[in-house]
Design an enzyme around this catalytic site. Sequence first.
Site, PDB file in Angstrom:
ATOM      1  N   ALA A  65      10.903  -5.150 -16.638  1.00 31.73           N
ATOM      2  CA  ALA A  65      11.151  -4.300 -17.528  1.00 31.73           C
ATOM      3  C   ALA A  65      12.236  -4.880 -18.576  1.00 31.73           C
ATOM      4  O   ALA A  65      12.711  -5.877 -18.595  1.00 31.73           O
ATOM      5  CB  ALA A  65      12.097  -3.115 -17.006  1.00 31.73           C
ATOM      6  N   GLY A 108       9.738  -5.332 -12.728  1.00 28.89           N
ATOM      7  CA  GLY A 108       8.802  -4.248 -13.143  1.00 28.89           C
ATOM      8  C   GLY A 108       7.330  -4.863 -13.388  1.00 28.89           C
ATOM      9  O   GLY A 108       6.511  -4.034 -13.172  1.00 28.89           O
TER      10      GLY A 108
HETATM   11  C1  HXC Z   1      13.546  -8.505 -22.201  1.00 26.51           C
HETATM   12  C2  HXC Z   1      12.658 -10.980 -21.689  1.00 26.51           C
HETATM   13  C3  HXC Z   1      12.430 -10.473 -20.450  1.00 26.51           C
HETATM   14  C4  HXC Z   1      12.884  -9.251 -20.026  1.00 26.51           C
HETATM   15  C5  HXC Z   1      11.864 -12.491 -20.883  1.00 26.51           C
HETATM   16  N1  HXC Z   1      12.326 -12.085 -21.973  1.00 26.51           N
HETATM   17  N2  HXC Z   1      11.938 -11.551 -19.661  1.00 26.51           N
HETATM   18  N3  HXC Z   1      13.169  -9.845 -22.673  1.00 26.51           N
HETATM   19  N4  HXC Z   1      13.279  -8.492 -20.804  1.00 26.51           N
HETATM   20  N5  HXC Z   1      12.551  -8.805 -18.621  1.00 26.51           N
HETATM   21  C6  HXC Z   1      12.562 -12.710 -23.329  1.00 26.51           C
HETATM   22  C7  HXC Z   1      13.570 -13.652 -23.226  1.00 26.51           C
HETATM   23  O1  HXC Z   1      14.905 -13.068 -23.757  1.00 26.51           O
HETATM   24  C8  HXC Z   1      13.090 -14.636 -24.582  1.00 26.51           C
HETATM   25  O2  HXC Z   1      13.374 -14.188 -25.809  1.00 26.51           O
HETATM   26  C9  HXC Z   1      11.585 -14.680 -24.335  1.00 26.51           C
HETATM   27  O3  HXC Z   1      11.234 -13.446 -23.377  1.00 26.51           O
HETATM   28  C10 HXC Z   1      11.009 -15.776 -23.329  1.00 26.51           C
HETATM   29  O4  HXC Z   1      11.934 -15.983 -22.297  1.00 26.51           O
HETATM   30  P1  HXC Z   1      12.597 -17.311 -21.744  1.00 26.51           P
HETATM   31  O5  HXC Z   1      13.758 -16.912 -20.785  1.00 26.51           O
HETATM   32  O6  HXC Z   1      13.213 -18.073 -22.903  1.00 26.51           O
HETATM   33  O7  HXC Z   1      11.562 -17.980 -21.000  1.00 26.51           O
HETATM   34  P2  HXC Z   1      11.795 -19.064 -19.780  1.00 26.51           P
HETATM   35  O8  HXC Z   1      12.988 -19.961 -20.116  1.00 26.51           O
HETATM   36  O9  HXC Z   1      10.360 -19.501 -19.617  1.00 26.51           O
HETATM   37  O10 HXC Z   1      11.942 -18.289 -18.593  1.00 26.51           O
HETATM   38  C11 HXC Z   1      11.069 -17.261 -18.044  1.00 26.51           C
HETATM   39  C12 HXC Z   1      11.643 -16.459 -17.201  1.00 26.51           C
HETATM   40  C13 HXC Z   1      13.106 -15.460 -17.879  1.00 26.51           C
HETATM   41  C14 HXC Z   1      12.342 -16.807 -15.781  1.00 26.51           C
HETATM   42  C15 HXC Z   1      10.679 -14.993 -16.746  1.00 26.51           C
HETATM   43  O11 HXC Z   1      12.605 -15.157 -19.135  1.00 26.51           O
HETATM   44  C16 HXC Z   1      13.628 -14.433 -16.984  1.00 26.51           C
HETATM   45  O12 HXC Z   1      14.412 -14.540 -15.911  1.00 26.51           O
HETATM   46  N6  HXC Z   1      13.426 -13.138 -17.338  1.00 26.51           N
HETATM   47  C17 HXC Z   1      13.901 -12.119 -16.835  1.00 26.51           C
HETATM   48  C18 HXC Z   1      13.261 -11.692 -15.575  1.00 26.51           C
HETATM   49  C19 HXC Z   1      13.970 -10.472 -14.738  1.00 26.51           C
HETATM   50  O13 HXC Z   1      14.870 -10.520 -14.592  1.00 26.51           O
HETATM   51  N7  HXC Z   1      13.192  -9.591 -14.628  1.00 26.51           N
HETATM   52  C20 HXC Z   1      13.573  -8.219 -14.023  1.00 26.51           C
HETATM   53  C21 HXC Z   1      14.026  -7.228 -15.174  1.00 26.51           C
HETATM   54  S1  HXC Z   1      14.609  -5.737 -14.615  1.00 26.51           S
HETATM   55  P3  HXC Z   1      14.399 -14.577 -26.741  1.00 26.51           P
HETATM   56  O14 HXC Z   1      14.196 -13.898 -27.862  1.00 26.51           O
HETATM   57  O15 HXC Z   1      15.639 -14.796 -26.114  1.00 26.51           O
HETATM   58  O16 HXC Z   1      13.661 -15.937 -27.053  1.00 26.51           O
HETATM   59  C22 HXC Z   1      13.321  -4.995 -14.186  1.00 26.51           C
HETATM   60  C23 HXC Z   1      13.544  -3.489 -13.451  1.00 26.51           C
HETATM   61  C24 HXC Z   1      12.515  -2.819 -13.162  1.00 26.51           C
HETATM   62  O17 HXC Z   1      12.348  -5.296 -14.336  1.00 26.51           O
HETATM   63  C25 HXC Z   1      12.747  -1.415 -12.937  1.00 26.51           C
HETATM   64  C26 HXC Z   1      11.995  -0.324 -13.305  1.00 26.51           C
HETATM   65  C27 HXC Z   1      11.083  -0.490 -14.407  1.00 26.51           C
END
Ligand code: HXC
Length: 257
Positions: A65, A108
């Site tokens: 998400a 998500g």
């Molecule tokens: C918003 C996100 C995002 C997310 C990545 N991005 N994941 N933006 N929400 N979930 C954005 C980053 O901010 C960044 O934008 C761009 O995508 C590239 O990501 P990087 O982090 O630079 O890439 P990398 O270093 O390769 O790392 C990849 C990754 C990391 C390991 C997937 O992005 C990450 O940990 N993302 C979050 C994963 C996460 O926690 N997911 C769960 C979310 S909560 P900018 O503009 O900064 O360059 C959830 C709850 C669900 O899902 C509940 C109900 C729907």
Amino acid sequence: MEFIKVNKAYAKHIALIQLNRPKELNALNLQLMGEIRDCLKELDQDDEVRVIIISGDERAFAAGADIKQMAGKSTIDMWKVDQFSTWDQINKTRKPIIAAVSGFALGGGCELAMTCDMIVASETAQFGQPEIKIGVMPGAGGTQRLTKALGKAKAMELVLTGKFISAEEALGYGLINKVVPVEVYLKEAVSLASEIAAMSPIAVQMAKEAVKRSFEVPLEEGLHFERKNFYMLFSSEDQKEGMNAFVEKRKPDFKGK
Ligand code: HXC
């Protein structure tokens, strides 16, 4: 549609929904989820479409998400938005949905893949529920569907540490159907979809409904439900066509009637 691309001419009877926020790793903001919901509703009503594929791109199916959209929200904000009614609608889709997953399927994103009926993954796919690392927990089925697929011990480990598993590992746990090289993951998903699309769409949808029901109800009730759908299929033309084709030693031509 701003955040998804829809292609109904991708292959016969198959519609492809591609998540299209590549810079944000297809992070699932509310609009994107709404677009998926609306699109699935429309495809469910379209007789030309028998199977639906949801994919992202090579780098990410979806990295969860949209954290930026959620970061400042209060409980009441979240409650008012009621995003899970969108997920509930998606879960009601009658036609089979295959997730074609490459790269990150996290939070998500993993939950969306698990809401689909089958998952075809590339060797680069990674699955995980990393919400714990940002101070929350899965909210769209992660604790439930992952546990049903992986069992308690492994699901607990993933949910409590936020670590990812590879496609190979996910295959071993039965979370996904197939792992293939990244160059062909979409092709493989289409091939699986085409196999299903050649069957009676009515039988397919009733069978999907019955399999899904097995997750909700005790065995006896599930068997009762299965039987009801089995009987119902005898009023379809496809049942006559399928059985006659077998007797006449020819390929059936199912019309979805
Ligand atoms: C918003 C996100 C995002 C997310 C990545 N991005 N994941 N933006 N929400 N979930 C954005 C980053 O901010 C960044 O934008 C761009 O995508 C590239 O990501 P990087 O982090 O630079 O890439 P990398 O270093 O390769 O790392 C990849 C990754 C990391 C390991 C997937 O992005 C990450 O940990 N993302 C979050 C994963 C996460 O926690 N997911 C769960 C979310 S909560 P900018 O503009 O900064 O360059 C959830 C709850 C669900 O899902 C509940 C109900 C729907």
